[in-house]
Design a protein around this motif. Structure first.
Motif, short mmCIF file in Angstrom:
data_model
loop_
_atom_site.label_atom_id
_atom_site.label_comp_id
_atom_site.label_asym_id
_atom_site.label_seq_id
_atom_site.Cartn_x
_atom_site.Cartn_y
_atom_site.Cartn_z
N MET A 136 47.59 48.26 32.39
CA MET A 136 48.15 48.79 33.62
C MET A 136 47.11 49.61 34.37
N GLY A 137 47.30 49.71 35.71
CA GLY A 137 46.44 50.57 36.51
C GLY A 137 46.81 52.02 36.32
N ARG A 138 46.06 52.91 36.99
CA ARG A 138 46.27 54.34 36.84
C ARG A 138 47.65 54.79 37.28
N ASN A 139 48.24 54.08 38.24
CA ASN A 139 49.55 54.48 38.76
C ASN A 139 50.70 53.80 38.02
N GLY A 140 50.41 53.13 36.91
CA GLY A 140 51.46 52.51 36.13
C GLY A 140 51.81 51.10 36.57
N ARG A 141 51.17 50.57 37.60
CA ARG A 141 51.44 49.22 38.07
C ARG A 141 50.68 48.21 37.22
N ILE A 142 51.25 47.04 37.01
CA ILE A 142 50.53 45.94 36.37
C ILE A 142 49.43 45.49 37.33
N SER A 143 48.21 45.40 36.83
CA SER A 143 47.09 45.02 37.69
C SER A 143 46.87 43.52 37.67
N ILE A 144 46.12 43.05 38.64
CA ILE A 144 45.80 41.63 38.71
C ILE A 144 44.94 41.20 37.51
N ARG A 145 44.15 42.17 36.99
CA ARG A 145 43.33 41.87 35.80
C ARG A 145 44.21 41.60 34.59
N GLU A 146 45.32 42.37 34.48
CA GLU A 146 46.22 42.14 33.35
C GLU A 146 46.86 40.75 33.43
N VAL A 147 47.22 40.33 34.65
CA VAL A 147 47.79 38.99 34.83
C VAL A 147 46.75 37.93 34.46
N ALA A 148 45.51 38.13 34.93
CA ALA A 148 44.45 37.17 34.64
C ALA A 148 44.20 37.05 33.14
N ARG A 149 44.18 38.21 32.42
CA ARG A 149 43.94 38.19 30.98
C ARG A 149 45.07 37.46 30.26
N ALA A 150 46.32 37.74 30.66
CA ALA A 150 47.46 37.12 30.00
C ALA A 150 47.52 35.62 30.27
N ALA A 151 47.10 35.21 31.47
CA ALA A 151 47.15 33.79 31.83
C ALA A 151 45.91 33.03 31.40
N GLY A 152 44.87 33.76 30.99
CA GLY A 152 43.63 33.10 30.56
C GLY A 152 42.85 32.51 31.71
N VAL A 153 42.92 33.17 32.87
CA VAL A 153 42.19 32.69 34.05
C VAL A 153 41.46 33.87 34.67
N SER A 154 40.69 33.60 35.73
CA SER A 154 39.97 34.67 36.42
C SER A 154 40.89 35.39 37.40
N THR A 155 40.46 36.57 37.83
CA THR A 155 41.24 37.30 38.84
C THR A 155 41.27 36.54 40.16
N THR A 156 40.19 35.80 40.46
CA THR A 156 40.17 35.00 41.69
C THR A 156 41.25 33.92 41.63
N THR A 157 41.41 33.30 40.46
CA THR A 157 42.44 32.27 40.32
C THR A 157 43.83 32.87 40.49
N VAL A 158 44.04 34.06 39.92
CA VAL A 158 45.34 34.72 40.10
C VAL A 158 45.59 35.00 41.58
N SER A 159 44.59 35.54 42.25
CA SER A 159 44.74 35.86 43.66
C SER A 159 45.05 34.61 44.47
N ASP A 160 44.32 33.52 44.22
CA ASP A 160 44.55 32.28 44.96
C ASP A 160 45.92 31.67 44.63
N ALA A 161 46.30 31.75 43.36
CA ALA A 161 47.57 31.16 42.95
C ALA A 161 48.75 31.88 43.60
N LEU A 162 48.68 33.20 43.65
CA LEU A 162 49.82 33.97 44.17
C LEU A 162 49.85 34.02 45.69
#
Length: 336
Positions: free
Chosen positions: A1-27
């Motif tokens: 999680m980020g400093r404010n308690g929000r799930i970060s895009i990096r956490e999504v990328a790690r869980a999905a096994g993809v890059s942060t760019t892929t998460v950003s493009d997918a969403l």
């Protein structure tokens, strides 16, 4: 999680096994990704409870996510404009946008305003703020027409105040009033110009005297009382009084009663602008409902659609007007 308690895009990328760019493009729907990848990333993001940072889409688009609302200083505090501002805030919120009240500033340069567009309420002819706001280089949507010569704005919401005035005048005539005094600001706004023109034409059609008494837009009780005394001193005296400025009818009623006249037995009284208080006054006041909250909604919707690319400039939306008849203009229901 980020400093404010929000799930970060990096956490999504790690869980999905993809890059942060892929998460950003997918969403965001961008990039050349297979539908299966988009679906998998979206599913992982939903499972983790990921929501985009509220400023992320504005940073990507180069926008600020904020709209401005400019209300001329002379009208701040009037109930109509408070209700209009609430409608504008409601609509901005529905679009995920912030609404900022823009103050008047003096001089050629003003504050650094980071806005995607501005709503201007009741533009006043000759107001230098209109040119300053236009110079921001963002869309400007007005509530009512801008009477400034050559003025051109992106869109407009407006009420048919000529029709509203005639509805009220015709009703007063049906109640036996022909000589009707109107307390009205000057013609520097389309709102007041249309009412004055409608009254002048209505009087000319009937061959009766055009009785108009100038009062300020932000009228004071003293302004109203003085205008009422001038109107009632005329011979023959008017049979009805219409008060145009918001908040002006209560002191008008006091001045009429102080003159020894009764409403509506001796004199009919109406307000052009309806408000929450008019139905509960000692004599409930007939008025025209011009729907300020809807005006704020419509102008802000027009602006949001423009800045988000859903519409083209030049649109005009009509906000309805409606006559609300109450005891102050019904001669068989006098209250003393």
């Amino acid at each position: 999680m980020g400093r404010n308690g929000r799930i970060s895009i990096r956490e999504v990328a790690r869980a999905a096994g993809v890059s942060t760019t892929t998460v950003s493009d997918a969403l965001s729907g961008r990039g050349r990704l297979s539908q299966s990848t988009r679906d998998r990333v979206a599913s992982v993001a939903a499972d983790l409870g990921y929501t985009p940072h509220p400023n992320a889409r504005w940073l990507r688009s180069g926008r600020t996510g904020a709209l401005g609302l400019y209300v001329p200083e002379s009208t701040v505090g009037l109930e109509y404009y408070m209700r209009l501002a609430l409608g504008a805030a409601d609509e901005a919120f529905a679009h995920g946008l912030a609404l900022t009240l823009v103050p008047t500033w003096h001089g050629p340069t003003g504050p650094s305003l980071h806005l995607d567009g501005v709503v201007v309420s009741d533009p006043v002819r000759g107001d230098p703020m209109l040119a300053r706001l236009a110079a921001l280089g963002v869309p400007v949507v007005t509530c009512e027409r801008d009477m400034t010569p050559g003025a051109q704005h992106a869109a407009r919401a407006q009420g048919d105040h000529g029709r509203g005035a005639r509805l009220l005048l015709d009703h007063l005539a049906e109640q036996g009033a022909q000589r009707i005094a109107v307390l009205c600001p000057g013609d520097d706004t389309s709102f007041t110009a249309d009412i004055r023109r409608a009254h002048e034409q209505w009087c000319a059609e009937r061959g009766v005297e055009h009785l108009v008494y100038d009062v300020p837009f932000a009228v004071t009780p003293g302004d109203v009382a003085a205008a009422v005394r001038r109107a009632l001193s005329r011979q023959p005296s008017p049979q009805a009084v219409v008060v145009v400025p918001d908040g002006g009818v209560a002191p008008a009623l006091q001045a009429i009663l102080a003159s020894g006249r009764r409403v509506p037995d001796d004199l009919l009284l109406a307000s052009y602008v309806d408000s929450l208080a008019l139905a509960s006054m000692p004599v409930p006041i007939t008025a025209v409902e011009i729907h300020p909250r809807e005006m704020g909604h419509e102008a802000t919707r027009l602006l949001a659609d423009l800045v988000e690319g859903r519409s083209e400039p030049g649109q005009v939306v009509d906000v309805p007007v409606r006559l609300v008849v109450r005891q102050s203009t019904c001669v068989d229901q006098a209250v003393t």
